[in-house]
Design a protein around this motif. Sequence first.
Motif, mmCIF file in Angstrom:
data_model
loop_
_atom_site.group_PDB
_atom_site.id
_atom_site.type_symbol
_atom_site.label_atom_id
_atom_site.label_comp_id
_atom_site.label_asym_id
_atom_site.label_seq_id
_atom_site.Cartn_x
_atom_site.Cartn_y
_atom_site.Cartn_z
ATOM 1 N N PRO A 38 11.473 16.666 -6.738
ATOM 2 C CA PRO A 38 10.478 15.589 -6.648
ATOM 3 C C PRO A 38 11.092 14.292 -6.116
ATOM 4 C CG PRO A 38 11.011 16.051 -8.943
ATOM 5 C CD PRO A 38 11.695 17.090 -8.116
ATOM 6 N N LEU A 39 10.265 13.528 -5.442
ATOM 7 C CA LEU A 39 10.674 12.236 -4.919
ATOM 8 C C LEU A 39 10.995 11.301 -6.079
ATOM 9 C CD1 LEU A 39 10.777 10.583 -2.221
ATOM 10 C CD2 LEU A 39 8.430 9.900 -2.720
ATOM 11 N N ASP A 40 12.108 10.558 -5.968
ATOM 12 C CA ASP A 40 12.430 9.611 -7.045
ATOM 13 C C ASP A 40 11.923 8.222 -6.680
ATOM 14 O OD1 ASP A 40 14.976 7.940 -5.993
ATOM 15 O OD2 ASP A 40 15.114 10.015 -5.298
ATOM 16 N N SER A 41 11.798 7.366 -7.687
ATOM 17 C CA SER A 41 11.203 6.037 -7.503
ATOM 18 C C SER A 41 11.984 5.185 -6.510
ATOM 19 C CB SER A 41 11.123 5.313 -8.842
ATOM 20 O OG SER A 41 10.231 5.968 -9.690
ATOM 21 N N ALA A 42 13.312 5.239 -6.554
ATOM 22 C CA ALA A 42 14.122 4.415 -5.658
ATOM 23 C C ALA A 42 13.904 4.811 -4.198
ATOM 24 C CB ALA A 42 15.598 4.531 -6.022
ATOM 25 N N THR A 43 13.856 6.108 -3.935
ATOM 26 C CA THR A 43 13.615 6.569 -2.568
ATOM 27 C C THR A 43 12.222 6.162 -2.104
ATOM 28 O OG1 THR A 43 15.092 8.441 -2.934
ATOM 29 C CG2 THR A 43 13.582 8.595 -1.072
ATOM 30 N N ALA A 44 11.241 6.278 -3.002
ATOM 31 C CA ALA A 44 9.880 5.868 -2.660
ATOM 32 C C ALA A 44 9.837 4.382 -2.322
ATOM 33 C CB ALA A 44 8.937 6.184 -3.814
ATOM 34 N N ALA A 45 10.529 3.568 -3.112
ATOM 35 C CA ALA A 45 10.556 2.123 -2.848
ATOM 36 C C ALA A 45 11.223 1.826 -1.510
ATOM 37 C CB ALA A 45 11.276 1.401 -3.974
ATOM 38 N N THR A 46 12.290 2.548 -1.194
ATOM 39 C CA THR A 46 12.969 2.359 0.091
ATOM 40 C C THR A 46 12.037 2.696 1.250
ATOM 41 O OG1 THR A 46 15.106 2.887 -0.906
ATOM 42 C CG2 THR A 46 14.950 3.066 1.490
ATOM 43 N N HIS A 47 11.302 3.807 1.129
ATOM 44 C CA HIS A 47 10.352 4.183 2.177
ATOM 45 C C HIS A 47 9.255 3.131 2.323
ATOM 46 C CE1 HIS A 47 12.275 7.901 2.975
ATOM 47 N NE2 HIS A 47 11.839 8.556 1.902
ATOM 48 N N ALA A 48 8.809 2.561 1.199
ATOM 49 C CA ALA A 48 7.767 1.526 1.252
ATOM 50 C C ALA A 48 8.277 0.276 1.966
ATOM 51 C CB ALA A 48 7.299 1.184 -0.157
ATOM 52 N N VAL A 49 9.524 -0.114 1.675
ATOM 53 C CA VAL A 49 10.108 -1.286 2.346
ATOM 54 C C VAL A 49 10.227 -1.022 3.848
ATOM 55 C CG1 VAL A 49 12.228 -2.635 2.586
ATOM 56 C CG2 VAL A 49 11.300 -2.172 0.318
ATOM 57 N N LEU A 90 0.832 -1.217 0.000
ATOM 58 C CA LEU A 90 0.000 0.000 0.000
ATOM 59 C C LEU A 90 0.861 1.259 0.000
ATOM 60 C CD1 LEU A 90 -2.780 -1.071 2.535
ATOM 61 C CD2 LEU A 90 -3.004 -0.813 0.061
ATOM 62 N N ALA A 91 1.931 1.235 0.804
ATOM 63 C CA ALA A 91 2.835 2.393 0.831
ATOM 64 C C ALA A 91 3.518 2.582 -0.512
ATOM 65 C CB ALA A 91 3.875 2.213 1.938
ATOM 66 N N GLN A 92 3.910 1.479 -1.149
ATOM 67 C CA GLN A 92 4.553 1.559 -2.469
ATOM 68 C C GLN A 92 3.612 2.189 -3.493
ATOM 69 O OE1 GLN A 92 7.456 1.291 -3.588
ATOM 70 N NE2 GLN A 92 7.550 0.318 -5.569
ATOM 71 N N ALA A 107 8.400 0.989 5.602
ATOM 72 C CA ALA A 107 7.044 0.966 6.168
ATOM 73 C C ALA A 107 6.586 -0.468 6.390
ATOM 74 C CB ALA A 107 6.074 1.699 5.237
ATOM 75 N N GLY A 108 6.895 -1.364 5.436
ATOM 76 C CA GLY A 108 6.534 -2.768 5.595
ATOM 77 C C GLY A 108 7.242 -3.405 6.777
ATOM 78 N N PHE A 109 8.545 -3.146 6.907
ATOM 79 C CA PHE A 109 9.292 -3.685 8.056
ATOM 80 C C PHE A 109 8.748 -3.129 9.372
ATOM 81 C CE2 PHE A 109 13.000 -4.861 5.274
ATOM 82 C CZ PHE A 109 12.980 -6.208 5.615
#
Length: 201
Positions: free
Chosen positions: A139-150, A48-50, A152-154
């Motif tokens: 703007p937020l880049d995709s890699a940073t967004a993916a890191t934040h999503a991971v 969901l965060a991703q 959030a999952g952890f």
Amino acid sequence: MRAISGLWRWRDNPLRRTTDLVEAWVALAALLLILVVTPLVGSLVGGLAQDALQESVREQRTSRHVVTATVVRKPAGSPLEADPEAATGQDIRTRVVAHWTAPDGTAHQGSVITSLDTPQTGDRFRIWTDQQGRTVARPLDSATAATHAVLAGFGAALLAVGLIEGGRRLVVWRMVRRRYARWDREWDKAGPDWGRTGAGS
């Protein structure tokens, strides 16, 4: 593993109390929940965060634009300050007064942070603005967004582990309190003469 060994230890033990067996089953249930539920919670929250963060990335890419600004002058006072977009927040940047043209064609002038080490009047540098020319963060880049999503999952998985373990401890604590209350009642029934010679106990 303690839950499984606890169940095995109490399997045929003549000293086993019902609460001992329940406590071992509660520990086993908590272990199974941790092994099954927490990965699901982490995956769900991370997914969901991703989705939300990648949507934010797409939105920021369409609404934020790079424009070229020209240094007009350095402002009065201390022009040095920390760059809020730097990885550590320790990078020192220079604040200058600059002018730029917005994507909608309007002219703007204001105080902005520049990446130039020693800015001089007339130097050019790039800044991010919205469609109307207001300065905005990169703007937020995709890699940073993916890191934040991971992350959030952890975080969600760890929170689930904490809640399950907290629930197990609460159940065991209440069982122990009841056990002690029963012991107190039994001692009260035995009376103050328990163990004395000739007291009939």
